[in-house]
Enzyme design. Sequence first.
Site, mmCIF file in Angstrom:
data_model
loop_
_atom_site.group_PDB
_atom_site.id
_atom_site.type_symbol
_atom_site.label_atom_id
_atom_site.label_comp_id
_atom_site.label_asym_id
_atom_site.label_seq_id
_atom_site.Cartn_x
_atom_site.Cartn_y
_atom_site.Cartn_z
ATOM 1 N N ARG A 166 0.774 -1.350 0.061
ATOM 2 C CA ARG A 166 -0.127 0.054 -0.157
ATOM 3 C C ARG A 166 0.753 1.128 0.049
ATOM 4 O O ARG A 166 0.535 2.299 0.406
ATOM 5 C CB ARG A 166 -0.905 -0.146 1.173
ATOM 6 C CG ARG A 166 -2.047 -0.955 1.004
ATOM 7 C CD ARG A 166 -3.078 -0.579 -0.071
ATOM 8 N NE ARG A 166 -4.317 -1.382 0.170
ATOM 9 C CZ ARG A 166 -4.350 -2.843 0.008
ATOM 10 N NH1 ARG A 166 -3.269 -3.566 -0.759
ATOM 11 N NH2 ARG A 166 -5.417 -3.230 -0.024
ATOM 12 N N SER A 238 -10.111 0.242 3.625
ATOM 13 C CA SER A 238 -9.569 -0.085 4.924
ATOM 14 C C SER A 238 -8.797 1.306 5.724
ATOM 15 O O SER A 238 -8.135 1.975 4.889
ATOM 16 C CB SER A 238 -8.196 -1.137 4.604
ATOM 17 O OG SER A 238 -8.737 -2.194 4.106
ATOM 18 N N GLU A 334 -3.747 3.362 7.195
ATOM 19 C CA GLU A 334 -3.637 3.419 5.535
ATOM 20 C C GLU A 334 -4.070 4.765 4.857
ATOM 21 O O GLU A 334 -3.469 5.241 3.979
ATOM 22 C CB GLU A 334 -4.148 2.372 4.998
ATOM 23 C CG GLU A 334 -4.007 2.155 3.555
ATOM 24 C CD GLU A 334 -4.974 1.195 2.773
ATOM 25 O OE1 GLU A 334 -5.187 0.113 3.309
ATOM 26 O OE2 GLU A 334 -5.528 1.393 1.766
HETATM 27 N N1 EPU Z 1 -12.010 -10.270 9.563
HETATM 28 C C1 EPU Z 1 -12.670 -10.255 10.560
HETATM 29 N N2 EPU Z 1 -13.595 -9.253 11.172
HETATM 30 C C2 EPU Z 1 -13.799 -8.183 10.473
HETATM 31 C C3 EPU Z 1 -12.970 -7.910 9.285
HETATM 32 C C4 EPU Z 1 -12.348 -9.070 9.080
HETATM 33 O O1 EPU Z 1 -12.905 -11.447 11.527
HETATM 34 O O2 EPU Z 1 -14.472 -7.372 10.840
HETATM 35 C C5 EPU Z 1 -11.230 -11.343 9.033
HETATM 36 C C6 EPU Z 1 -12.080 -12.166 7.885
HETATM 37 O O3 EPU Z 1 -12.766 -12.966 8.242
HETATM 38 C C7 EPU Z 1 -10.799 -12.532 7.117
HETATM 39 C C8 EPU Z 1 -9.855 -11.570 7.421
HETATM 40 O O4 EPU Z 1 -10.011 -10.793 8.482
HETATM 41 O O5 EPU Z 1 -10.572 -13.795 7.595
HETATM 42 C C9 EPU Z 1 -9.562 -10.589 6.337
HETATM 43 O O6 EPU Z 1 -10.453 -10.015 5.922
HETATM 44 P P1 EPU Z 1 -10.632 -9.132 4.573
HETATM 45 O O7 EPU Z 1 -10.741 -10.576 3.510
HETATM 46 O O8 EPU Z 1 -12.021 -8.717 4.458
HETATM 47 O O9 EPU Z 1 -9.546 -8.602 4.237
HETATM 48 P P2 EPU Z 1 -8.654 -7.366 4.943
HETATM 49 O O10 EPU Z 1 -7.548 -7.882 5.382
HETATM 50 O O11 EPU Z 1 -9.615 -7.095 6.299
HETATM 51 C C10 EPU Z 1 -7.673 -6.299 2.851
HETATM 52 C C11 EPU Z 1 -7.178 -5.077 2.123
HETATM 53 C C12 EPU Z 1 -8.520 -4.862 1.451
HETATM 54 C C13 EPU Z 1 -8.891 -5.732 0.310
HETATM 55 C C14 EPU Z 1 -8.995 -7.158 1.212
HETATM 56 C C15 EPU Z 1 -9.273 -8.128 0.156
HETATM 57 C C16 EPU Z 1 -5.678 -3.935 3.466
HETATM 58 C C17 EPU Z 1 -5.369 -2.870 4.536
HETATM 59 N N3 EPU Z 1 -6.909 -4.189 3.079
HETATM 60 O O12 EPU Z 1 -8.694 -6.393 3.947
HETATM 61 O O13 EPU Z 1 -8.260 -3.615 0.784
HETATM 62 O O14 EPU Z 1 -10.167 -5.415 -0.422
HETATM 63 O O15 EPU Z 1 -7.976 -7.513 1.891
HETATM 64 O O16 EPU Z 1 -8.201 -8.683 -0.581
HETATM 65 O O17 EPU Z 1 -4.593 -4.859 2.899
HETATM 66 C C18 EPU Z 1 -8.274 -0.975 0.952
HETATM 67 O O18 EPU Z 1 -6.864 -1.093 0.970
HETATM 68 O O19 EPU Z 1 -9.058 -0.165 1.123
HETATM 69 C C19 EPU Z 1 -9.198 -2.479 0.981
HETATM 70 C C20 EPU Z 1 -10.444 -2.492 1.167
#
Ligand code: EPU
Length: 339
Positions: A166, A238, A334
């Site tokens: 990022r 995020s 971020e």
């Molecule tokens: N999770 C929870 N509770 C929550 C949110 C997430 O338990 O409230 C758990 C989910 O169950 C999952 C894990 O955390 O197992 C990851 O969640 P998710 O797949 O939604 O992805 P993330 O790591 O929270 C990242 C990126 C997103 C991107 C998604 C999918 C970053 C900071 N964020 O989010 O990017 O869409 O992966 O690849 O790396 C962004 O940068 O603005 C963004 C939305």
Amino acid sequence: MFKLIPNFSLRHNNSFGIDVCANYWLTISEVKDLDEAMTKYPHLREETKMIIGGGSNLLFLSDFDGVILSPDFCGYEISYQDDLVIELEVGAGVEWDDFVEYCVEHGWYGVENLSLIPGKVGAAPVQNIGAYGVEAEQVIVKVNGFNLETSELESYTREQCQFSYRSSIFKEKMLNRFMVTSVVFRLQKRGELVSEYGDLNRVMKELGEPSLKNAREAVIQIRRSKLPDPKILGNAGSFFRNPVLSAREAASLADFLPGLPLYPTSGKEVKVAAGFLIDHAGWKGRRLGRAAVHDRQALVLVNLGGATGAEILELSMAIQQDIFEKYGVVLEREVQVVE
Ligand code: EPU
């Protein structure tokens, strides 16, 4: 031709929907427009400058005392192609998701997992956007733009962009000093889908045969189910980066928090899901004034309506403190805060 608007409300130009103003808003669709604007209105040279793409990763704390440059460079141009790959130069002002749709319709692989990310093409290299196992750096060959300090046109190769999770040179050293005008992407004509991340494979199978179109559709469905539409509920995706820990730190945290999702990085470190930590700490759905933690994705902070940037920042700081106290993990923002 440039367009200059004084006392410009930024409310519709930042996805948090924060109600602040800038001294000037300057839209330019060609590099020479910038020079023309400065020649016609020399006082603009003295103003602080900031470049906005879609405004989908910004948190304004107050009015912006300066001029906001909005690059509106359009268009697609093929710069190279053979049987396997195509290199496409895309204007910084093109909506990111229009570009993704264009690639999927033409059968070009590489950006389908980045479907529905808000913002413009010019912002993609700045914060190395990523989702569902793909990051923009994997498909970017070159970034073209204009150095606001030297008034020179410059091109950055992928290596020179210094991409990281990022981030890039454009979000660090060159922040607001380099205006992206176009990005050259290398896409594959016979690519492979990347579908290991989370539920992607399952959702894609439900849609039928694995295909570019189904990959895009699956990503859209997953995003819509978790991420609020900024047009309805102000947010910037995020709010925090997923913290990157040493393998040892990640393992002891996972012992303490069974089920914590861990993502190995290319080095020896491990990325952990910040959303899981925030959720587990009980923040999901909680509000502070007119700011809240999204009830379906705890990594996303939302403006419930009329929130100030300071309210959202205050909520984010309370979360950071709590996560540090509970788990010893430092959450980094971020989102870029504009003071
Ligand atoms: N999770 C929870 N509770 C929550 C949110 C997430 O338990 O409230 C758990 C989910 O169950 C999952 C894990 O955390 O197992 C990851 O969640 P998710 O797949 O939604 O992805 P993330 O790591 O929270 C990242 C990126 C997103 C991107 C998604 C999918 C970053 C900071 N964020 O989010 O990017 O869409 O992966 O690849 O790396 C962004 O940068 O603005 C963004 C939305």
